[in-house]
Design a protein around this motif. Structure first.
Motif, PDB file in Angstrom:
ATOM      1  N   VAL A  19       0.830  -1.207   0.000  1.00 33.21           N
ATOM      2  CA  VAL A  19       0.000   0.000   0.000  1.00 33.21           C
ATOM      3  C   VAL A  19       0.861   1.252   0.000  1.00 33.21           C
ATOM      4  O   VAL A  19       2.005   1.244   0.437  1.00 33.21           O
ATOM      5  N   GLN A  20       0.268   2.325  -0.516  1.00 32.86           N
ATOM      6  CA  GLN A  20       0.830   3.669  -0.454  1.00 32.86           C
ATOM      7  C   GLN A  20      -0.252   4.577   0.094  1.00 32.86           C
ATOM      8  O   GLN A  20      -1.432   4.191   0.160  1.00 32.86           O
ATOM      9  N   SER A  21       0.106   5.769   0.461  1.00 34.60           N
ATOM     10  CA  SER A  21      -0.869   6.725   0.965  1.00 34.60           C
ATOM     11  C   SER A  21      -1.878   7.053  -0.136  1.00 34.60           C
ATOM     12  O   SER A  21      -1.506   7.336  -1.266  1.00 34.60           O
ATOM     13  N   GLY A  22      -3.165   6.958   0.190  1.00 35.78           N
ATOM     14  CA  GLY A  22      -4.232   7.241  -0.776  1.00 35.78           C
ATOM     15  C   GLY A  22      -4.833   6.011  -1.423  1.00 35.78           C
ATOM     16  O   GLY A  22      -5.854   6.110  -2.106  1.00 35.78           O
ATOM     17  N   ASP A  23      -4.234   4.833  -1.241  1.00 39.61           N
ATOM     18  CA  ASP A  23      -4.768   3.601  -1.837  1.00 39.61           C
ATOM     19  C   ASP A  23      -6.085   3.200  -1.175  1.00 39.61           C
ATOM     20  O   ASP A  23      -6.293   3.417   0.013  1.00 39.61           O
ATOM     21  N   VAL A  24      -6.964   2.580  -1.973  1.00 36.84           N
ATOM     22  CA  VAL A  24      -8.227   2.042  -1.462  1.00 36.84           C
ATOM     23  C   VAL A  24      -8.128   0.520  -1.533  1.00 36.84           C
ATOM     24  O   VAL A  24      -7.803  -0.039  -2.577  1.00 36.84           O
ATOM     25  N   LEU A  25      -8.406  -0.142  -0.400  1.00 36.54           N
ATOM     26  CA  LEU A  25      -8.283  -1.599  -0.300  1.00 36.54           C
ATOM     27  C   LEU A  25      -9.613  -2.235   0.051  1.00 36.54           C
ATOM     28  O   LEU A  25     -10.421  -1.643   0.765  1.00 36.54           O
ATOM     29  N   ARG A  26      -9.812  -3.452  -0.435  1.00 35.20           N
ATOM     30  CA  ARG A  26     -10.920  -4.310  -0.005  1.00 35.20           C
ATOM     31  C   ARG A  26     -10.300  -5.425   0.815  1.00 35.20           C
ATOM     32  O   ARG A  26      -9.658  -6.312   0.276  1.00 35.20           O
ATOM     33  N   VAL A  27     -10.463  -5.361   2.141  1.00 31.19           N
ATOM     34  CA  VAL A  27      -9.859  -6.345   3.037  1.00 31.19           C
ATOM     35  C   VAL A  27     -10.961  -7.164   3.706  1.00 31.19           C
ATOM     36  O   VAL A  27     -12.139  -6.798   3.666  1.00 31.19           O
ATOM     37  N   GLU A  28     -10.563  -8.272   4.321  1.00 31.20           N
ATOM     38  CA  GLU A  28     -11.516  -9.097   5.068  1.00 31.20           C
ATOM     39  C   GLU A  28     -12.204  -8.237   6.117  1.00 31.20           C
ATOM     40  O   GLU A  28     -11.632  -7.287   6.629  1.00 31.20           O
ATOM     41  N   ARG A  29     -13.421  -8.591   6.476  1.00 27.59           N
ATOM     42  CA  ARG A  29     -14.271  -7.805   7.371  1.00 27.59           C
ATOM     43  C   ARG A  29     -13.546  -7.396   8.653  1.00 27.59           C
ATOM     44  O   ARG A  29     -12.956  -8.226   9.331  1.00 27.59           O
ATOM     45  N   LEU A  30     -13.595  -6.094   8.975  1.00 24.58           N
ATOM     46  CA  LEU A  30     -13.000  -5.557  10.192  1.00 24.58           C
ATOM     47  C   LEU A  30     -14.099  -5.043  11.113  1.00 24.58           C
ATOM     48  O   LEU A  30     -15.162  -4.620  10.650  1.00 24.58           O
ATOM     49  N   ALA A  31     -13.837  -5.067  12.405  1.00 24.58           N
ATOM     50  CA  ALA A  31     -14.801  -4.591  13.393  1.00 24.58           C
ATOM     51  C   ALA A  31     -14.658  -3.076  13.528  1.00 24.58           C
ATOM     52  O   ALA A  31     -14.064  -2.567  14.472  1.00 24.58           O
ATOM     53  N   ALA A  32     -15.198  -2.325  12.559  1.00 23.82           N
ATOM     54  CA  ALA A  32     -15.137  -0.866  12.561  1.00 23.82           C
ATOM     55  C   ALA A  32     -16.296  -0.333  11.725  1.00 23.82           C
ATOM     56  O   ALA A  32     -16.764  -0.995  10.793  1.00 23.82           O
ATOM     57  N   ASP A  33     -16.756   0.867  12.074  1.00 24.37           N
ATOM     58  CA  ASP A  33     -17.866   1.491  11.355  1.00 24.37           C
ATOM     59  C   ASP A  33     -17.328   2.434  10.282  1.00 24.37           C
ATOM     60  O   ASP A  33     -16.172   2.848  10.314  1.00 24.37           O
ATOM     61  N   ALA A  34     -18.200   2.800   9.345  1.00 23.19           N
ATOM     62  CA  ALA A  34     -17.821   3.714   8.270  1.00 23.19           C
ATOM     63  C   ALA A  34     -17.427   5.067   8.862  1.00 23.19           C
ATOM     64  O   ALA A  34     -18.069   5.569   9.780  1.00 23.19           O
TER      65      ALA A  34
END
Length: 152
Positions: free
Chosen positions: A14-29
């Protein structure tokens, strides 16, 4: 500057500004999270962890909780068995945008650590009350003796 991080059993560059689709995390939008398992930092000088880099982190902002594409698994048995079965699955994912890469000072940043939704919190060891109650309870007599006493 780039980093290689590990989350959900996978590794991401990753670099700053990248958008990732990762496995489900315990966090809200809209919440800010921090990935602490950093395997490598690159840029002017490359730092490789053994296996992790102490004090390094990648901070990100949660964009949304989404579902992945549908995966269809079709099973068909041939010959005399004319049976078939279709199973579908949609993986739960978290969409995150990388905001910052920290080479050191991750412990004092105060940002919530990225934890998977399936991860259980560590349980403190407490003495089992059932074991204490069982130790105080008297044992019953063996069946042979009980049957012999009943006949007398």
């Amino acid at each position: 500057m780039f980093a290689v991080l590990k989350t959900g059993g996978k590794q991401y560059r990753v670099q700053s500004g990248d958008v990732l689709r990762v496995e489900r995390l315990a966090a809200d939008a809209g919440e800010k999270i921090q990935f602490n398992e950093i395997l490598m930092l690159g840029g002017d000088s490359t730092v490789i962890g053994a296996p992790l880099i102490a004090g390094a982190a990648v901070q990100a902002e949660v964009i949304d909780q989404i579902k992945g594409e549908k995966v269809i698994h079709y099973v068909k048995r041939r010959r005399k068995h004319s049976s078939q079965r279709t199973k579908g699955h949609r993986q739960l994912l978290t969409l995150v945008r990388v905001t910052d890469i920290l080479a050191e000072g991750a412990d004092t940043s105060g940002v919530k650590a990225a934890i998977g939704s399936g991860t259980k919190a560590p349980v403190e060891a407490e003495p089992a009350p059932a074991a204490e109650a069982a130790a105080e309870k008297p044992k019953r007599a063996p069946r042979k003796k009980a049957a012999a006493e009943a006949q007398e």
